[in-house]
Design a protein around this motif. Structure first.
Motif, PDB file in Angstrom:
ATOM      1  N   HIS A 175       1.028  -1.172   0.170  1.00 18.67           N
ATOM      2  CA  HIS A 175       0.055  -0.101  -0.224  1.00 18.67           C
ATOM      3  C   HIS A 175       0.755   1.157   0.061  1.00 18.67           C
ATOM      4  N   GLU A 176       0.211   2.455  -0.381  1.00 19.43           N
ATOM      5  CA  GLU A 176       1.037   3.654  -0.523  1.00 19.43           C
ATOM      6  C   GLU A 176       0.642   4.476   0.753  1.00 19.43           C
ATOM      7  N   VAL A 177       1.614   5.353   1.197  1.00 16.26           N
ATOM      8  CA  VAL A 177       1.256   6.129   2.323  1.00 16.26           C
ATOM      9  C   VAL A 177       1.802   7.534   1.741  1.00 16.26           C
TER      10      VAL A 177
ATOM     11  N   GLY B  28       6.660  19.920   0.404  1.00 18.09           N
ATOM     12  CA  GLY B  28       7.309  18.462  -0.088  1.00 18.09           C
ATOM     13  C   GLY B  28       6.415  17.540   0.065  1.00 18.09           C
ATOM     14  N   HIS B  29       6.564  16.435  -0.859  1.00 20.67           N
ATOM     15  CA  HIS B  29       5.640  15.348  -0.987  1.00 20.67           C
ATOM     16  C   HIS B  29       6.438  14.172  -0.905  1.00 20.67           C
ATOM     17  N   PHE B  30       5.998  13.308   0.016  1.00 20.04           N
ATOM     18  CA  PHE B  30       6.858  11.954   0.216  1.00 20.04           C
ATOM     19  C   PHE B  30       5.755  10.781   0.192  1.00 20.04           C
ATOM     20  N   ARG B  31       6.259  10.142  -0.869  1.00 20.36           N
ATOM     21  CA  ARG B  31       5.396   8.944  -0.946  1.00 20.36           C
ATOM     22  C   ARG B  31       5.853   7.492  -0.689  1.00 20.36           C
ATOM     23  N   PHE B  32       5.300   6.887  -0.027  1.00 18.74           N
ATOM     24  CA  PHE B  32       5.982   5.524   0.918  1.00 18.74           C
ATOM     25  C   PHE B  32       5.351   4.380   0.097  1.00 18.74           C
TER      26      PHE B  32
END
Length: 504
Positions: A145-147, A160-164
């Motif tokens: 899954h994505e966070v 700022g965008h952080f996609r895990f």
């Protein structure tokens, strides 16, 4: 291929006609050979006439090497597959000029959104969109899954965008997307120096005002072939080390807060203010704004002022020692610090980490020693290092550097208290036309690079800034691999990189 590249020293000018102009194949081979022999790719950028310019840093030899190539078409074989240090540089070149690095594994814009405009603006030559590269990287799987975090954050913070990409709490991959403000700083500097150019340079990263202002001043002084007096350099050194100390104290306090250790967090929140107030005593600004100017200083440290700052420095350092020693003595803190955010030293070297993040991985690099500037040639500082590359190592390097900065400041203020101030202004002579200069300083995050070359009238034909965050953001992504997603705030703070320094 055998090629002797001219050696350039930090802050030294070089006629453009002496910069090797190589075919693209030889340009690539020269960079790859020098990197294989131990150089770093400190900068790779494009002009507006299908020209690429590279700066290689030979830290062991205290030397810089500059080379360029003129392309026949807006595309060339990518360096990144053979030299990962070129990764972000080649993405930036593609977004700014439309020059495509063919074979790049992920040619996604660093800041701007696709499609490229194709407008007549020379900053963007209008390359064609690269299919699929505007998307985020995705890990497939039923339980993956994505966070997503940001780009809008709570509180006062840059976007700022952080996609895990996660499996449960475990992070497989972190993609970092920055540059939402489109500041256009480098573009604004072209044709300068303008009346606002110094202001623009020192606000490239607001918490590194001295590091960027000094790099800008030394670049102009280099282009004018001017050496500033020893006293000026010493005052600039005081300004830079005060900036370093204030930020390191703030970071150690913030790291303590991220693991819930409130004594050090609370103390450092106050003590950071003491270090900032020392900068305010020196120039009137807690961030060091307007302290430096090309050719000299806007505010000298007169003997009486330097003498008055010395006891305040001693008190700030004594309080810092008391607060941070609590941190190292807390077993619960050490367990958290040592278990989180490790970057492998080989990966750190491969991607070209700089500054605290590099030294925490055992990489022995510091501009103050390797490419000495200002007072550091005659007043060297020990380079702080750690080996593990984790949160603890990054915190420990900051602590060691705090001690070195305090010792430097004590000696520098004592020396300035015994020397008469020199209030005479020193206007710079004209800048050399069609020359190039590379100016490096060691900011509190790491290497700050300013590169410019002039036109026939001595104006900036191109101005390039590389903040240490540009080198280090991908290091944060590597630090999160295999970690718990809940460790992100701690890992992020241990790097404490600049959003605006990346968004130029």
């Amino acid at each position: 291929m055998s090629l002797d590249l001219p050696i350039l020293r930090n802050g030294q000018r070089l006629p453009l006609r002496e910069v090797p102009d190589l075919p693209i194949r030889d340009f690539r081979e020269a960079i790859l050979r020098r990197v294989q022999e131990g150089d770093r790719l400190a900068c790779l950028c494009a002009g507006f006439d299908l020209q690429l310019m590279a700066v290689l840093a030979d830290d062991a030899g205290h030397a810089l090497r500059v080379l360029r190539t003129k392309l026949d078409a807006p595309r060339y074989p990518a360096l990144t597959p053979d030299c990962p240090q070129a990764h972000l540089f080649e993405r930036e070149i593609a977004e700014q000029t439309g020059i495509v690095a063919e074979g790049h594994p992920w040619l996604k814009p660093v800041r701007f959104h696709l499609p490229w405009t194709g407008a007549p603006d020379p900053w963007n030559r209008g390359g064609a969109p690269i299919p699929g590269v505007a998307d985020f990287y995705r890990v497939e799987g039923e339980e993956v899954h994505e966070v997503a975090v940001g780009p809008v954050h709570a509180g006062v913070i840059e976007p700022g965008h952080f996609r895990f990409q996660c499996h449960g709490e475990r992070v497989f991959h972190l993609e970092i997307a920055l540059g939402y403000q489109h500041r256009g700083l480098e573009k604004a500097l072209i044709g300068g120096p303008h009346p606002l150019s110094l202001k623009q340079a020192e606000t490239a990263a607001g918490d590194s005002s001295i590091a960027h202002a000094w790099a800008y001043c030394r670049l102009l002084e280099g282009l004018a072939d001017v050496q500033v007096p020893e006293r000026v350099d010493l005052v600039r050194g005081v300004a830079l080390e005060l900036e370093r100390a204030a930020n390191h104290v703030g970071d150690l306090g913030a790291l303590s807060g991220d693991v819930g250790f409130l004594p050090t967090a609370s103390f450092c929140g106050r003590i950071r203010g003491d270090w900032l107030n020392l900068s305010a005593e020196g120039c009137g600004s807690r961030l060091g704004r307007d302290w430096l100017r090309p050719g000299g200083l806007r505010q000298d440290l007169e003997p009486a002022r330097a003498a008055a700052m010395r006891p305040r420095l001693d008190r700030a350092w004594a309080d810092t020692e008391d607060a941070v020693e609590l941190l190292w003595g807390a077993a619960s803190v050490m367990i958290r610090f040592e278990a989180a955010g490790r970057v492998d030293p080989d990966q750190a070297r491969e991607i070209g980490l700089v500054g605290v993040a590099a030294r925490a991985c055992g990489l022995d690099r510091d501009v103050r020693r390797d490419h000495p500037f200002g007072p550091y040639g005659t007043r060297p500082l020990s380079v702080a290092q750690a080996e593990s590359g984790n949160v603890h190592s990054r915190a420990w390097v900051r602590w060691l550097e705090l001690g070195e900065s305090s010792r430097f400041l004590a000696a520098a203020l004592a020396s300035l208290a015994e020397r008469e101030a020199d209030p005479r202004p020193r206007p710079l002579p004209p800048r050399a036309p069609e020359h190039l200069c590379v100016s490096l300083t060691e900011g509190w995050r790491g290497e700050v690079l300013h590169l410019a070359w002039t036109d026939a009238q001595g104006r900036f034909a191109r101005y390039k800034i590389v903040d240490p965050s540009f080198h280090n953001w991908f290091g944060l992504a590597l630090a999160l691999r295999g970690e718990q997603v809940s460790d992100f705030p701690l890992c992020n703070k241990s790097f404490n990189l600049s959003y605006c320094g990346h968004d130029l």
